[in-house]
Design an enzyme around this catalytic site. Structure first.
Site, PDB file in Angstrom:
ATOM      1  CG  ASP A 253      -0.357   0.185   2.541  1.00 28.72           C
ATOM      2  OD1 ASP A 253       0.892   0.310   2.615  1.00 28.72           O
ATOM      3  OD2 ASP A 253      -1.091   0.231   3.539  1.00 28.72           O
TER       4      ASP A 253
ATOM      5  CB  CYS B  74       0.279  -2.815   4.464  1.00 28.97           C
ATOM      6  SG  CYS B  74      -0.210  -3.878   5.839  1.00 28.97           S
TER       7      CYS B  74
ATOM      8  CB  THR C  92       1.097  -3.706  10.846  1.00 33.03           C
ATOM      9  OG1 THR C  92      -0.133  -3.974  10.142  1.00 33.03           O
ATOM     10  CG2 THR C  92       0.958  -2.431  11.657  1.00 33.03           C
TER      11      THR C  92
ATOM     12  CG  HIS D 139       6.718 -26.456  11.143  1.00 33.35           C
ATOM     13  ND1 HIS D 139       6.784 -26.410  12.518  1.00 33.35           N
ATOM     14  CD2 HIS D 139       7.866 -27.063  10.737  1.00 33.35           C
ATOM     15  CE1 HIS D 139       7.918 -26.976  12.933  1.00 33.35           C
ATOM     16  NE2 HIS D 139       8.593 -27.367  11.862  1.00 33.35           N
TER      17      HIS D 139
ATOM     18  CG  HIS E  25       4.961 -30.035   9.673  1.00 28.89           C
ATOM     19  ND1 HIS E  25       4.713 -29.537  10.933  1.00 28.89           N
ATOM     20  CD2 HIS E  25       6.251 -30.456   9.675  1.00 28.89           C
ATOM     21  CE1 HIS E  25       5.802 -29.655  11.666  1.00 28.89           C
ATOM     22  NE2 HIS E  25       6.759 -30.212  10.928  1.00 28.89           N
TER      23      HIS E  25
HETATM   24  C1  RB5 Z   1      -2.369   2.404   6.585  1.00 35.91           C
HETATM   25  O1  RB5 Z   1      -2.448   3.551   7.361  1.00 35.91           O
HETATM   26  C2  RB5 Z   1      -2.236   1.182   7.459  1.00 35.91           C
HETATM   27  O2  RB5 Z   1      -3.453   0.943   8.117  1.00 35.91           O
HETATM   28  C3  RB5 Z   1      -1.829  -0.016   6.642  1.00 35.91           C
HETATM   29  O3  RB5 Z   1      -0.613   0.235   6.012  1.00 35.91           O
HETATM   30  C4  RB5 Z   1      -1.631  -1.310   7.388  1.00 35.91           C
HETATM   31  O4  RB5 Z   1      -0.757  -1.155   8.444  1.00 35.91           O
HETATM   32  C5  RB5 Z   1      -2.844  -2.046   7.765  1.00 35.91           C
HETATM   33  O5  RB5 Z   1      -2.806  -3.156   8.298  1.00 35.91           O
END
Ligand code: RB5
Length: 153
Positions: free
Chosen positions: A8, A65, A67, A98, A133
């Site tokens: 993203d 993205c 996180t 696994h 597995h």
């Molecule tokens: C974008 O602000 C953020 O929500 C996205 O990059 C991501 O971390 C979502 O899981």
């Protein structure tokens, strides 16, 4: 080997670093993400990479993205996808050995470029071990099947 990559707006820079890193190693990389820092909804590229992996258009996928969470959730909605978020190489390696993960995800706000490269390298260097597995991974597919039948009622 063909790798689908998606991201993203938060992860444009890290996506391009990882893309280059993979290409340097001889992987063919298909980019399903954005190259703009304008807001871009992570479910779009998560879904696109998930679909490409499930359809066999690419062998494996890498998603980034903020996180790694949202984009991996999107990919996991596609049947046949086993995506996980890994912020360190050990889980990445074991996820392949696994769980036979076919998509790895991480967060541009969580890991730096060098750690991200290590995560991807460990993951790509690992192989599914099968054996005990395999039955568990088959059980994951069974859950998908049950969901499909329910949706068809
Ligand atoms: C974008 O602000 C953020 O929500 C996205 O990059 C991501 O971390 C979502 O899981």
């Amino acid at each position: 080997m063909k790798i689908g990559i998606g991201n993203d707006h938060v992860a444009v820079e890290l996506k391009n670093i990882i893309k280059e890193h993979l290409e340097e190693q001889g992987y063919e990389v298909v980019d399903f993400g954005t190259n703009s820092t304008e807001r871009f909804d992570y479910p779009i590229s998560g879904y696109k990479v998930g679909k490409a992996v499930a359809a066999g258009e690419v062998d494996l996928g890498v998603l980034i993205c903020g996180t790694g969470v949202g984009i991996s959730l999107a990919a996991n909605k596609v049947h046949g996808v086993r995506a996980c978020v890994c912020s360190e190489p050990y889980s990445a390696k074991l996820s392949r050995e696994h769980n036979n993960t076919n998509i790895i995800a991480f967060g541009a706000r969580v890991v730096g470029p060098e750690l991200a490269k290590m995560i991807v390298d460990e993951w790509l260097g690992a192989e599914f071990q099968g054996g005990r597995h395999a039955r568990r991974v088959e059980m994951l597919a069974e859950i998908e099947e049950m969901q499909s039948l329910k949706a068809a009622e």
